[in-house]
Design a protein around this motif. Structure first.
Motif, mmCIF file in Angstrom:
data_model
loop_
_atom_site.group_PDB
_atom_site.id
_atom_site.type_symbol
_atom_site.label_atom_id
_atom_site.label_comp_id
_atom_site.label_asym_id
_atom_site.label_seq_id
_atom_site.Cartn_x
_atom_site.Cartn_y
_atom_site.Cartn_z
ATOM 1 N N HIS A 27 41.988 43.819 39.094
ATOM 2 C CA HIS A 27 41.658 42.555 39.739
ATOM 3 C C HIS A 27 41.747 41.460 38.691
ATOM 4 O O HIS A 27 41.153 41.584 37.621
ATOM 5 C CB HIS A 27 40.229 42.591 40.294
ATOM 6 N N TYR A 82 41.056 37.487 37.611
ATOM 7 C CA TYR A 82 40.239 36.313 37.901
ATOM 8 C C TYR A 82 40.525 35.240 36.866
ATOM 9 O O TYR A 82 40.862 35.541 35.711
ATOM 10 C CB TYR A 82 38.744 36.649 37.836
ATOM 11 N N GLN A 118 38.525 31.875 35.217
ATOM 12 C CA GLN A 118 37.230 31.204 35.134
ATOM 13 C C GLN A 118 37.377 29.931 34.311
ATOM 14 O O GLN A 118 37.806 29.981 33.154
ATOM 15 C CB GLN A 118 36.181 32.126 34.500
ATOM 16 N N GLY A 151 32.006 26.931 32.683
ATOM 17 C CA GLY A 151 30.822 26.598 33.459
ATOM 18 C C GLY A 151 30.917 26.908 34.942
ATOM 19 O O GLY A 151 30.013 26.571 35.702
ATOM 20 N N GLU A 152 32.003 27.557 35.330
ATOM 21 C CA GLU A 152 32.197 27.856 36.755
ATOM 22 C C GLU A 152 32.255 29.361 36.990
ATOM 23 O O GLU A 152 32.258 30.157 36.061
ATOM 24 C CB GLU A 152 33.478 27.191 37.250
ATOM 25 N N ALA A 153 32.295 29.736 38.254
ATOM 26 C CA ALA A 153 32.381 31.151 38.609
ATOM 27 C C ALA A 153 33.814 31.656 38.442
ATOM 28 O O ALA A 153 34.766 30.890 38.546
ATOM 29 C CB ALA A 153 31.948 31.344 40.058
ATOM 30 N N PRO A 154 33.973 32.942 38.197
ATOM 31 C CA PRO A 154 35.322 33.521 38.229
ATOM 32 C C PRO A 154 35.922 33.366 39.618
ATOM 33 O O PRO A 154 35.248 33.608 40.618
ATOM 34 C CB PRO A 154 35.085 34.997 37.897
ATOM 35 N N PHE A 194 38.869 34.560 42.184
ATOM 36 C CA PHE A 194 39.783 35.671 42.440
ATOM 37 C C PHE A 194 41.224 35.172 42.517
ATOM 38 O O PHE A 194 41.521 34.208 43.219
ATOM 39 C CB PHE A 194 39.380 36.351 43.751
ATOM 40 N N PHE A 196 40.300 36.893 33.228
ATOM 41 C CA PHE A 196 39.685 38.210 33.089
ATOM 42 C C PHE A 196 40.383 39.214 33.993
ATOM 43 O O PHE A 196 40.704 38.906 35.146
ATOM 44 C CB PHE A 196 38.211 38.184 33.513
ATOM 45 N N PHE A 228 35.026 44.431 33.427
ATOM 46 C CA PHE A 228 35.882 43.338 33.000
ATOM 47 C C PHE A 228 36.274 43.461 31.537
ATOM 48 O O PHE A 228 35.501 43.954 30.698
ATOM 49 C CB PHE A 228 35.168 42.004 33.215
ATOM 50 N N GLY A 229 37.477 42.976 31.250
ATOM 51 C CA GLY A 229 37.896 42.814 29.874
ATOM 52 C C GLY A 229 37.181 41.627 29.248
ATOM 53 O O GLY A 229 36.429 40.907 29.921
ATOM 54 N N GLN A 230 37.455 41.419 27.989
ATOM 55 C CA GLN A 230 36.737 40.376 27.247
ATOM 56 C C GLN A 230 37.288 38.988 27.516
ATOM 57 O O GLN A 230 36.709 37.996 27.098
ATOM 58 C CB GLN A 230 36.786 40.684 25.737
ATOM 59 N N LYS A 279 32.044 38.284 28.001
ATOM 60 C CA LYS A 279 32.654 38.780 29.234
ATOM 61 C C LYS A 279 31.616 38.943 30.340
ATOM 62 O O LYS A 279 30.415 38.883 30.099
ATOM 63 C CB LYS A 279 33.342 40.120 28.974
ATOM 64 N N VAL A 280 32.106 39.106 31.541
ATOM 65 C CA VAL A 280 31.244 39.338 32.694
ATOM 66 C C VAL A 280 30.836 40.814 32.696
ATOM 67 O O VAL A 280 31.686 41.700 32.631
ATOM 68 C CB VAL A 280 31.993 38.983 33.988
ATOM 69 N N PHE A 313 25.793 36.004 38.100
ATOM 70 C CA PHE A 313 26.677 35.835 39.245
ATOM 71 C C PHE A 313 26.392 36.900 40.298
ATOM 72 O O PHE A 313 26.261 38.081 39.987
ATOM 73 C CB PHE A 313 28.148 35.970 38.821
ATOM 74 N N GLY A 327 29.829 34.025 43.554
ATOM 75 C CA GLY A 327 29.133 32.772 43.732
ATOM 76 C C GLY A 327 29.278 31.909 42.487
ATOM 77 O O GLY A 327 29.850 32.342 41.474
ATOM 78 N N GLN A 328 28.744 30.700 42.563
ATOM 79 C CA GLN A 328 28.881 29.750 41.462
ATOM 80 C C GLN A 328 27.968 30.075 40.284
ATOM 81 O O GLN A 328 28.101 29.495 39.219
ATOM 82 C CB GLN A 328 28.584 28.333 41.950
ATOM 83 N N ARG A 333 22.461 29.636 36.117
ATOM 84 C CA ARG A 333 22.287 29.645 34.656
ATOM 85 C C ARG A 333 20.802 29.808 34.364
ATOM 86 O O ARG A 333 20.010 28.923 34.688
ATOM 87 C CB ARG A 333 22.813 28.361 34.030
#
Lengths: 111, 111
Positions: A32, A34, A36, A39-42, A44, A87, A101-103, B42-43, B91, B103-104, B107
């Motif tokens: 998958h 993504y 990012q 400051g925001e969400a990943p 898709f 990612f 997830f990768g780095q 990373k996530v 997240f 989601g966003q 923090r």
């Protein structure tokens, strides 16, 4: 074990191409991708499933080589909006599951 | 377009306090997740939830953490006795089958 992404960072001029790689030591069912922004969400981008498929939309495409346990994300004729950290998240089984997830690969596009 | 919503967007708490992070997954999704991202890293997967119970959890998800789906729409992450190292972006994600939508984020800053 987390997948390994390369390169860690890329700086491009607008219009140039980039390839981001994601390698796993485990047999994968899905990869998958993504993006990012700071400051925001990943967000898709796309998913690739076992079967060695290739996918794409607009100027972003990806391939998945299950034998090599690798996926590559291709960004062609990059735009400023492509900047961000990419990612890959890997899944080991079919269906819904956690992603590892990768780095991340930080992509910077300059005008 | 349906989306995963999280509240609050930012939470500051004193060390040792309890916090509850809230998420409303996409309505027809069946699988729910919490991930964590420490600044610049990373996530990381924390926990997955399906059919009103935890289906998988990571080693990060120790007794300090708990999740709940108190009603048909909300999905919460509770962190008891917060520590400085719990400071991160949290997240929530949900999926129907394979594509996970994030989601966003909230923090969390522990001071």
């Amino acid at each position: 074990q987390q997948p390994v992404q390369s390169p860690q960072a890329v700086i491009l001029r607008e219009g140039e191409d980039a390839v981001i790689n994601c390698s796993s030591s485990k047999a994968l069912y899905s990869v998958h991708w993504y993006r990012q922004k700071h400051g925001e969400a990943p967000v898709f981008l796309m998913i690739l499933l076992k079967g060695g498929e290739q996918k794409g939309h607009d100027k972003i495409s990806a391939s998945f080589n299950e034998k090599k346990q690798q996926s590559s994300l291709y960004l062609t004729a990059s735009q400023l909006s492509y900047s961000g950290t990419y990612f890959c998240g890997t899944g080991l089984i079919q269906g819904a599951q956690k992603l590892v997830f990768g780095q991340g690969t930080r992509l910077t596009i300059n005008p | 377009e349906p989306e995963v919503t999280q509240t609050p967007s930012h939470q500051v708490t004193q060390m040792g306090q309890e916090v509850i992070l809230r998420c409303v997954p996409i309505s027809n999704h069946l699988y729910f997740y919490w991930y964590r991202q420490i600044l610049g890293q990373k996530v990381e997967f924390l926990v997955s939830f399906y059919n009103n119970e935890i289906s998988e959890k990571s080693e990060i998800f120790d007794d300090q953490f708990s999740v709940e789906r108190p009603d048909g729409s909300n999905f919460t992450l509770k962190i008891r006795s917060t520590k400085l190292e719990d400071s991160a972006m949290y997240f929530c994600a949900s999926t129907l089958n394979t594509e996970a939508f994030f989601g966003q984020g909230t923090r969390l800053t522990v001071v």
